[in-house]
Scaffold this active site. Structure first.
Site, mmCIF file in Angstrom:
data_model
loop_
_atom_site.group_PDB
_atom_site.id
_atom_site.type_symbol
_atom_site.label_atom_id
_atom_site.label_comp_id
_atom_site.label_asym_id
_atom_site.label_seq_id
_atom_site.Cartn_x
_atom_site.Cartn_y
_atom_site.Cartn_z
ATOM 1 N N GLU A 140 0.811 -1.223 0.000
ATOM 2 C CA GLU A 140 0.000 0.000 0.000
ATOM 3 C C GLU A 140 0.843 1.271 0.000
ATOM 4 O O GLU A 140 0.513 2.243 -0.678
ATOM 5 C CB GLU A 140 -0.924 -0.010 1.228
ATOM 6 N N ASP A 141 1.953 1.275 0.757
ATOM 7 C CA ASP A 141 2.684 2.528 1.000
ATOM 8 C C ASP A 141 4.079 2.603 0.392
ATOM 9 O O ASP A 141 4.778 3.592 0.591
ATOM 10 C CB ASP A 141 2.807 2.766 2.521
#
Length: 725
Positions: free
Chosen positions: A80-81
């Protein structure tokens, strides 16, 4: 504690319950996560790797999960990051771990029309992943728990938003998974930000009486222990104060202060066998006077999440009531850890995740088929959070339904054909209406007929469970297609009128394919049918088509716009409403009802057709840059004049925990600020929240701020907003 020390603590914790864990793989996951998150910081200013390490520690310490779960916890934010992909994680570790990490990740790379749509898709994705492997949600709950523990670094708005989501979604999921200890902590941390006044009042008063409470718990534990020793029953007994949110709910439900709440204490007796549980119950009822109607046998009838225990409330010798929970040690592990306890009972703590394929997870997914975003999220909250009611068929089979369920819910829980042919119902051998609320222990018989015409649309409002509503929707979708298309078309055309677009423009060959793509239907009839049977709404259809409809409307008006003369050179003119409009003289000014601006707000103006200049707050969605695209000539700079009016109408919305006298407290707060109230609308939701929409008149932004601050101090108020859009 340094980052290295934190990792060493994690390894030590895992070795404490799982000596056969793959520590090389765990260390590799830690090093990869540290490398991926290098340079990233949390809101607290700490290196980001602190968060994955803390989540892995919760997964190990609180849930005692297997090696793969620890690795997934360490890696849970890399997809996600960071630039890392599912393929990267699968190649370096395993496809299973990559699937776990992907399941925990939000759908951040996709744009949605509304916040509800985004939340719905994130929840649906998470549920699909957890139906395949329950460890997805165990890691996600651990992730949310650590985020709630460090919520003080977020803005007040973020604190309330995340706390409300935790209370409505993640605490109920922890409850359904049987993870009581984590559920309690999530509830208490959420309450701390949703109602800080109420939370600190409870914590402070309990802390002030800590010596007195500890003495009572110790005396009563000894009393129970001595009697059980006399009976020769091997046991462990201990007492505790109920957690703050449990007390908070009791105060609200009973409209009492903390001093008036007596049953703050709960005792737990752990024994070796089921037979001993019932023996202990006899001893407790002999030692203390049982309170009628407060005994529950969850051993004979376990909760859907597998929870088993005997609950009884008794009056102590000192005149203080308290609850006693009696269970075996194995039942206790399942009560504390829920589904995670499966891993504890597998050799070396290694679990394949297959036992996580919970039937209720699949039911939640199936029941939402054809539902729109708001209905999906609402149904999910009800299905997750509602207390269960246990009722019986005439043959003695038990059915568990949401609290306040009706015979309609019962009929569809048995089979969709039973619900579709239902003509009446008997409860405890007496004919009842279809909206009759079922109670624990009721024996329910459904009366059916082959000549039945099928469900009524009104049943959608009566049915409490998402399963029943889904099956009713499916019946209308299949059996009433022509009627659905007619009703859907009528609703859609009605909604189109507000945009000034005709059906002729919508059905034009150059427009129709683009519009249908916006709503993801293959044809207008397909969309009409969905609107007709309740799977979609006309408002959402027009909302998703909005930008395209505006383009069509602009195209139709282009000749009129081109024929207009150029506006005069900009000059500031003061209007009667206290608004200065740049570039227009003697124009009519009106304040938009969608965002109701007041002096002090940043504002913009929009030239309407025939109604002068409409003034919006700058943060109003109807004045967003996306809405302004292509209409630059109709948006004007406006500002507040020095001699504004005495007062301006505006609207505020409150979301509160429902309780008695809440409206009285809100009214008193408004009165204390000398605010003129022109209208109050209130409604209660099924999940025990109250929503107030209050129309007031204020002089300026300062008075507005003062009113909102005063309302925020009321116990139970969770959020205050000024609606816009």
């Amino acid at each position: 504690m340094t980052i290295q020390e934190q990792y060493e603590l994690l390894e030590k914790t895992v070795r404490g319950y799982n000596t056969g864990a793959d520590f090389n793989a765990i260390h590799a996951a830690y090093e990869y996560a540290e490398k991926c998150h290098e340079g990233q910081k949390r809101k607290s200013g700490e290196p980001y790797i602190i968060h994955p390490l803390a989540v892995a520690q919760i997964v190990a310490e609180n849930l005692k999960l297997d090696s793969e779960s620890i690795e997934a916890a360490l890696l849970h934010d890399v997809i996600e990051d960071t630039p890392a992909t599912h393929g990267d994680v699968a190649k370096r570790f395993s496809p299973t771990i990559a699937d776990l990490v992907e399941g925990v990740s939000k759908l951040t790379r996709i744009q949605y029309a509304t916040k509800e749509d985004e939340q719905m898709e994130n929840l649906r994705k998470m549920l699909i992943a957890m139906s395949k492997d329950i460890r997805v949600i165990l890691v996600k709950v651990a992730d949310r728990l650590h985020n709630m523990r460090t919520m003080e670094y977020q803005s007040p708005e973020k604190q309330k938003q995340k706390s409300l989501e935790t209370m409505e979604i993640y605490a109920p999921i922890a409850h359904r998974l049987g993870m009581q200890r984590i559920k309690w902590e999530l509830e208490d941390l959420s309450l701390k930000y949703l109602d800080p006044v109420g939370y600190h009042e409870i914590v402070t008063k309990i802390s002030a009486k800590s010596q007195e409470n500890d003495a009572f718990l110790q005396r009563t534990s000894l009393e129970i222990g001595d009697r059980l020793n006399e009976q020769g029953i091997d046991h462990i007994v201990y007492g505790r104060i109920k957690h703050p949110y449990s007390i908070y709910r009791k105060m609200f439900n009973q409209n009492k202060s903390l001093d008036e709440i007596f049953d703050l204490y709960a005792f737990r007796v752990l024994v070796a066998s089921v037979g001993d549980c019932y023996n202990v119950l006899g001893v407790i009822h002999d030692l203390y006077k049982p309170i009628l109607g407060r005994f529950k046998d969850y051993i004979g009838t376990p909760k859907p999440n597998g929870y088993q225990s005997l609950h009884t409330t008794v009056m102590g010798t000192e005149g203080v009531p308290f609850e006693v929970q009696i269970r075996t040690r194995q039942m206790h592990d399942f009560a504390e850890y829920g589904v995670a306890a499966h891993w504890k009972y597998k050799q070396n703590g290694m679990g394949a995740g297959t036992e996580g394929k919970y039937e209720w997870v699949r039911r939640l997914l199936e029941n939402q088929e054809g539902a729109d975003a708001e209905d999906y999220i609402h149904s999910l909250k009800v299905d997750m959070f509602a207390d269960e009611v246990f009722v019986f068929t005439p043959q003695g089979d038990v059915q568990n339904l949401p609290a306040k369920a009706t015979p309609i819910d019962f009929a569809y829980a048995i089979h969709s054909a039973v619900g579709n042919r239902m003509v009446g119902a008997k409860v405890n051998n007496r004919i009842v209406t279809l909206d009759h609320i079922l109670k624990n222990g009721d024996i329910v018989e459904i009366l059916t007929s082959k000549a039945a015409k099928g469900p009524s649309r009104d049943w959608m409002k009566i049915a409490r469970s998402a399963e029943a509503r889904s099956k009713i929707r499916q019946w209308f979708k299949k059996e009433k297609k022509e009627e659905n298309i007619a009703n859907g078309r009528s609703a859609f055309e009605q909604e189109l009128k507000h945009c000034g677009v005709s059906m002729k423009d919508v059905t034009a060959p150059e427009n129709l394919p683009v519009l249908l793509k916006k709503v993801a239907y293959n044809s207008l009839d397909e969309m009409y049918a969905a609107i007709g049977y309740g799977g979609f709404t006309a408002q959402k259809a027009v909302g998703r088509m909005h930008n395209e409809l505006l383009r069509i409307a602009r195209k139709d008006q282009s000749e009129i716009q081109e024929s207009k003369p150029e506006p005069a050179a900009p000059k500031k003119i003061k209007s009667e409403q206290g608004i200065i409009v740049e570039g227009l003289d003697n124009c009519l000014v009106k304040f938009s009802k969608c965002c109701t601006p007041v002096p002090g707000d940043e504002i913009v103006g929009f030239i309407t057709r025939g109604y002068g200049v409409s003034v919006h707050r700058a943060d109003c969605p109807n004045a967003s840059p996306e809405r302004r695209a292509g209409q630059e000539g109709r948006w004007l700079k406006v500002s507040w004049g020095e001699d504004t009016n005495d007062s301006y109408p505006t609207t505020i919305e409150l979301i509160c925990k429902d309780r008695l006298n809440l409206l009285l407290d809100v009214s008193a707060a408004l009165s204390s600020t000398k605010t003129f109230v022109s209208g109050i609308q209130s409604r209660s939701t099924e999940d025990e929240f109250a929503i107030f929409r209050i129309e007031i008149r204020v002089r300026d932004g300062e008075q507005m701020k003062s009113v909102m601050n005063r309302l925020n101090q009321i116990s139970g108020v969770l959020s205050i907003t000024r609606p816009a859009g």
